[in-house]
Design a protein around this motif. Structure first.
Motif, PDB file in Angstrom:
ATOM      1  N   GLN A 186     -10.330  -4.915   1.625  1.00  0.00           N
ATOM      2  CA  GLN A 186      -9.859  -4.205   0.680  1.00  0.00           C
ATOM      3  C   GLN A 186      -9.691  -2.935   0.586  1.00  0.00           C
ATOM      4  O   GLN A 186      -9.175  -1.909   0.200  1.00  0.00           O
ATOM      5  CB  GLN A 186     -10.727  -4.459  -0.714  1.00  0.00           C
ATOM      6  N   SER A 187     -11.019  -2.398   1.391  1.00  0.00           N
ATOM      7  CA  SER A 187     -11.075  -1.041   1.846  1.00  0.00           C
ATOM      8  C   SER A 187      -9.905  -0.537   2.672  1.00  0.00           C
ATOM      9  O   SER A 187      -9.526   0.642   2.293  1.00  0.00           O
ATOM     10  CB  SER A 187     -12.503  -0.603   2.568  1.00  0.00           C
ATOM     11  N   GLU A 188      -9.257  -1.269   3.350  1.00  0.00           N
ATOM     12  CA  GLU A 188      -8.293  -1.053   4.378  1.00  0.00           C
ATOM     13  C   GLU A 188      -6.955  -0.739   3.410  1.00  0.00           C
ATOM     14  O   GLU A 188      -6.104  -0.114   3.551  1.00  0.00           O
ATOM     15  CB  GLU A 188      -7.890  -1.775   5.373  1.00  0.00           C
ATOM     16  N   VAL A 189      -7.018  -1.794   2.375  1.00  0.00           N
ATOM     17  CA  VAL A 189      -5.604  -1.531   1.454  1.00  0.00           C
ATOM     18  C   VAL A 189      -5.764  -0.534   0.561  1.00  0.00           C
ATOM     19  O   VAL A 189      -4.708   0.020   0.379  1.00  0.00           O
ATOM     20  CB  VAL A 189      -5.764  -3.021   0.517  1.00  0.00           C
ATOM     21  N   ARG A 190      -6.827  -0.087   0.275  1.00  0.00           N
ATOM     22  CA  ARG A 190      -7.007   1.200  -0.720  1.00  0.00           C
ATOM     23  C   ARG A 190      -6.287   2.354  -0.126  1.00  0.00           C
ATOM     24  O   ARG A 190      -5.928   3.297  -0.529  1.00  0.00           O
ATOM     25  CB  ARG A 190      -8.441   1.365  -1.187  1.00  0.00           C
ATOM     26  N   GLU A 191      -6.339   2.401   1.207  1.00  0.00           N
ATOM     27  CA  GLU A 191      -6.139   4.005   2.132  1.00  0.00           C
ATOM     28  C   GLU A 191      -4.631   3.792   2.149  1.00  0.00           C
ATOM     29  O   GLU A 191      -4.149   4.636   2.706  1.00  0.00           O
ATOM     30  CB  GLU A 191      -6.966   3.559   3.519  1.00  0.00           C
ATOM     31  N   LEU A 192      -3.930   2.734   1.878  1.00  0.00           N
ATOM     32  CA  LEU A 192      -2.440   2.604   2.286  1.00  0.00           C
ATOM     33  C   LEU A 192      -1.640   3.475   1.153  1.00  0.00           C
ATOM     34  O   LEU A 192      -2.201   3.179   0.064  1.00  0.00           O
ATOM     35  CB  LEU A 192      -1.867   1.319   2.414  1.00  0.00           C
ATOM     36  N   SER A 193      -0.410   4.152   1.604  1.00  0.00           N
ATOM     37  CA  SER A 193       0.296   4.413   0.367  1.00  0.00           C
ATOM     38  C   SER A 193       1.073   3.296  -0.269  1.00  0.00           C
ATOM     39  O   SER A 193       1.165   2.203   0.268  1.00  0.00           O
ATOM     40  CB  SER A 193       1.350   5.342   1.063  1.00  0.00           C
ATOM     41  N   VAL A 194       1.732   3.628  -1.306  1.00  0.00           N
ATOM     42  CA  VAL A 194       2.609   2.552  -1.913  1.00  0.00           C
ATOM     43  C   VAL A 194       3.821   2.129  -1.070  1.00  0.00           C
ATOM     44  O   VAL A 194       3.872   0.874  -1.061  1.00  0.00           O
ATOM     45  CB  VAL A 194       3.134   3.264  -3.444  1.00  0.00           C
ATOM     46  N   GLU A 246       3.687   1.921   2.280  1.00  0.00           N
ATOM     47  CA  GLU A 246       3.202   1.093   3.230  1.00  0.00           C
ATOM     48  C   GLU A 246       2.683  -0.236   2.740  1.00  0.00           C
ATOM     49  O   GLU A 246       2.645  -1.183   3.216  1.00  0.00           O
ATOM     50  CB  GLU A 246       2.078   1.753   3.816  1.00  0.00           C
ATOM     51  N   LEU A 247       2.137  -0.186   1.547  1.00  0.00           N
ATOM     52  CA  LEU A 247       1.578  -1.271   0.441  1.00  0.00           C
ATOM     53  C   LEU A 247       3.184  -2.454   0.540  1.00  0.00           C
ATOM     54  O   LEU A 247       2.805  -3.604   0.936  1.00  0.00           O
ATOM     55  CB  LEU A 247       1.368  -1.243  -0.619  1.00  0.00           C
ATOM     56  N   GLN A 248       4.005  -1.931   0.178  1.00  0.00           N
ATOM     57  CA  GLN A 248       5.287  -2.495   0.068  1.00  0.00           C
ATOM     58  C   GLN A 248       5.612  -3.304   1.152  1.00  0.00           C
ATOM     59  O   GLN A 248       6.119  -4.354   1.552  1.00  0.00           O
ATOM     60  CB  GLN A 248       6.190  -1.921  -0.686  1.00  0.00           C
ATOM     61  N   GLU A 249       5.742  -2.506   2.235  1.00  0.00           N
ATOM     62  CA  GLU A 249       6.147  -2.946   3.840  1.00  0.00           C
ATOM     63  C   GLU A 249       5.095  -4.081   4.325  1.00  0.00           C
ATOM     64  O   GLU A 249       5.524  -5.132   4.687  1.00  0.00           O
ATOM     65  CB  GLU A 249       6.159  -1.818   4.543  1.00  0.00           C
ATOM     66  N   LYS A 250       3.728  -3.868   4.132  1.00  0.00           N
ATOM     67  CA  LYS A 250       2.688  -4.724   4.348  1.00  0.00           C
ATOM     68  C   LYS A 250       2.829  -5.910   3.883  1.00  0.00           C
ATOM     69  O   LYS A 250       2.805  -7.005   4.222  1.00  0.00           O
ATOM     70  CB  LYS A 250       1.422  -3.792   4.290  1.00  0.00           C
ATOM     71  N   LEU A 251       3.054  -6.001   2.406  1.00  0.00           N
ATOM     72  CA  LEU A 251       3.146  -6.988   1.489  1.00  0.00           C
ATOM     73  C   LEU A 251       4.471  -7.739   2.018  1.00  0.00           C
ATOM     74  O   LEU A 251       4.318  -9.254   2.170  1.00  0.00           O
ATOM     75  CB  LEU A 251       3.415  -6.772  -0.028  1.00  0.00           C
ATOM     76  N   GLY A 252       5.655  -7.409   2.386  1.00  0.00           N
ATOM     77  CA  GLY A 252       6.717  -8.107   2.866  1.00  0.00           C
ATOM     78  C   GLY A 252       6.472  -8.853   4.061  1.00  0.00           C
ATOM     79  O   GLY A 252       6.844  -9.972   4.564  1.00  0.00           O
ATOM     80  N   VAL A 302      -4.419 -15.374   5.027  1.00  0.00           N
ATOM     81  CA  VAL A 302      -3.285 -14.763   4.925  1.00  0.00           C
ATOM     82  C   VAL A 302      -2.807 -14.603   3.364  1.00  0.00           C
ATOM     83  O   VAL A 302      -2.440 -13.736   2.784  1.00  0.00           O
ATOM     84  CB  VAL A 302      -2.026 -15.112   5.674  1.00  0.00           C
ATOM     85  N   ARG A 303      -3.023 -15.794   2.619  1.00  0.00           N
ATOM     86  CA  ARG A 303      -2.789 -15.911   1.366  1.00  0.00           C
ATOM     87  C   ARG A 303      -3.477 -14.822   0.489  1.00  0.00           C
ATOM     88  O   ARG A 303      -3.217 -14.271  -0.516  1.00  0.00           O
ATOM     89  CB  ARG A 303      -2.924 -17.402   0.772  1.00  0.00           C
ATOM     90  N   ARG A 304      -4.852 -14.481   0.884  1.00  0.00           N
ATOM     91  CA  ARG A 304      -5.612 -13.848   0.204  1.00  0.00           C
ATOM     92  C   ARG A 304      -5.310 -12.139   0.487  1.00  0.00           C
ATOM     93  O   ARG A 304      -5.391 -11.521  -0.493  1.00  0.00           O
ATOM     94  CB  ARG A 304      -7.069 -14.119   0.624  1.00  0.00           C
ATOM     95  N   SER A 305      -4.797 -12.041   1.629  1.00  0.00           N
ATOM     96  CA  SER A 305      -4.461 -10.785   2.170  1.00  0.00           C
ATOM     97  C   SER A 305      -3.070 -10.484   0.890  1.00  0.00           C
ATOM     98  O   SER A 305      -3.054  -9.169   0.724  1.00  0.00           O
ATOM     99  CB  SER A 305      -4.018 -10.713   3.369  1.00  0.00           C
ATOM    100  N   ILE A 306      -2.344 -11.391   0.958  1.00  0.00           N
ATOM    101  CA  ILE A 306      -1.113 -11.126  -0.018  1.00  0.00           C
ATOM    102  C   ILE A 306      -1.731 -10.796  -1.352  1.00  0.00           C
ATOM    103  O   ILE A 306      -1.097  -9.831  -2.079  1.00  0.00           O
ATOM    104  CB  ILE A 306       0.048 -12.346  -0.043  1.00  0.00           C
ATOM    105  N   ALA A 307      -2.481 -11.511  -1.938  1.00  0.00           N
ATOM    106  CA  ALA A 307      -3.224 -11.227  -3.230  1.00  0.00           C
ATOM    107  C   ALA A 307      -3.614  -9.808  -3.276  1.00  0.00           C
ATOM    108  O   ALA A 307      -3.658  -9.114  -4.165  1.00  0.00           O
ATOM    109  CB  ALA A 307      -4.121 -12.133  -3.443  1.00  0.00           C
ATOM    110  N   ARG A 308      -4.418  -9.554  -2.349  1.00  0.00           N
ATOM    111  CA  ARG A 308      -5.289  -8.263  -2.218  1.00  0.00           C
ATOM    112  C   ARG A 308      -3.937  -7.006  -2.417  1.00  0.00           C
ATOM    113  O   ARG A 308      -4.129  -6.094  -2.979  1.00  0.00           O
ATOM    114  CB  ARG A 308      -5.902  -7.887  -0.910  1.00  0.00           C
ATOM    115  N   LEU A 309      -2.925  -6.972  -1.533  1.00  0.00           N
ATOM    116  CA  LEU A 309      -1.858  -6.246  -1.749  1.00  0.00           C
ATOM    117  C   LEU A 309      -1.253  -6.199  -2.852  1.00  0.00           C
ATOM    118  O   LEU A 309      -0.770  -5.020  -3.347  1.00  0.00           O
ATOM    119  CB  LEU A 309      -0.893  -6.519  -0.402  1.00  0.00           C
ATOM    120  N   ALA A 310      -0.879  -7.300  -3.360  1.00  0.00           N
ATOM    121  CA  ALA A 310      -0.033  -7.280  -4.490  1.00  0.00           C
ATOM    122  C   ALA A 310      -1.024  -6.703  -5.726  1.00  0.00           C
ATOM    123  O   ALA A 310      -0.391  -6.080  -6.696  1.00  0.00           O
ATOM    124  CB  ALA A 310       0.304  -8.912  -4.861  1.00  0.00           C
TER     125      ALA A 310
END
Length: 63
Positions: A3-11, A13-19, A46-54
């Motif tokens: 989650q700490s890594e997710v918070r550092e990303l821009s919007v 980057e989040l959308q790209e990473k989610l895809g 991986v499923r939990r990573s998707i949830a964190r990003l979303a």
């Protein structure tokens, strides 16, 4: 991804990473359907990573 890594990303980057993560998840599911994965817990991770990003994307949209 933590989650700490997710918070550092821009919007963007989040959308790209989610895809990318969603594609990786679908690939893993297909591979698991054909022959069992060596480590099926990967699917959960991986499923939990998707949830964190979303969740982070939704949180930022509401602000």
């Amino acid at each position: 991804m933590k989650q700490s890594e997710v918070r550092e990303l821009s919007v963007a980057e989040l959308q790209e990473k989610l895809g990318e993560t969603r594609k990786a998840y679908s690939d893993l599911k297909m591979a698991h359907a054909v022959s069992p994965l060596e480590n099926p817990i990967q699917l959960r991770a991986v499923r939990r990573s998707i949830a964190r990003l979303a969740t982070e994307l939704t949180k930022r949209e509401q602000q």
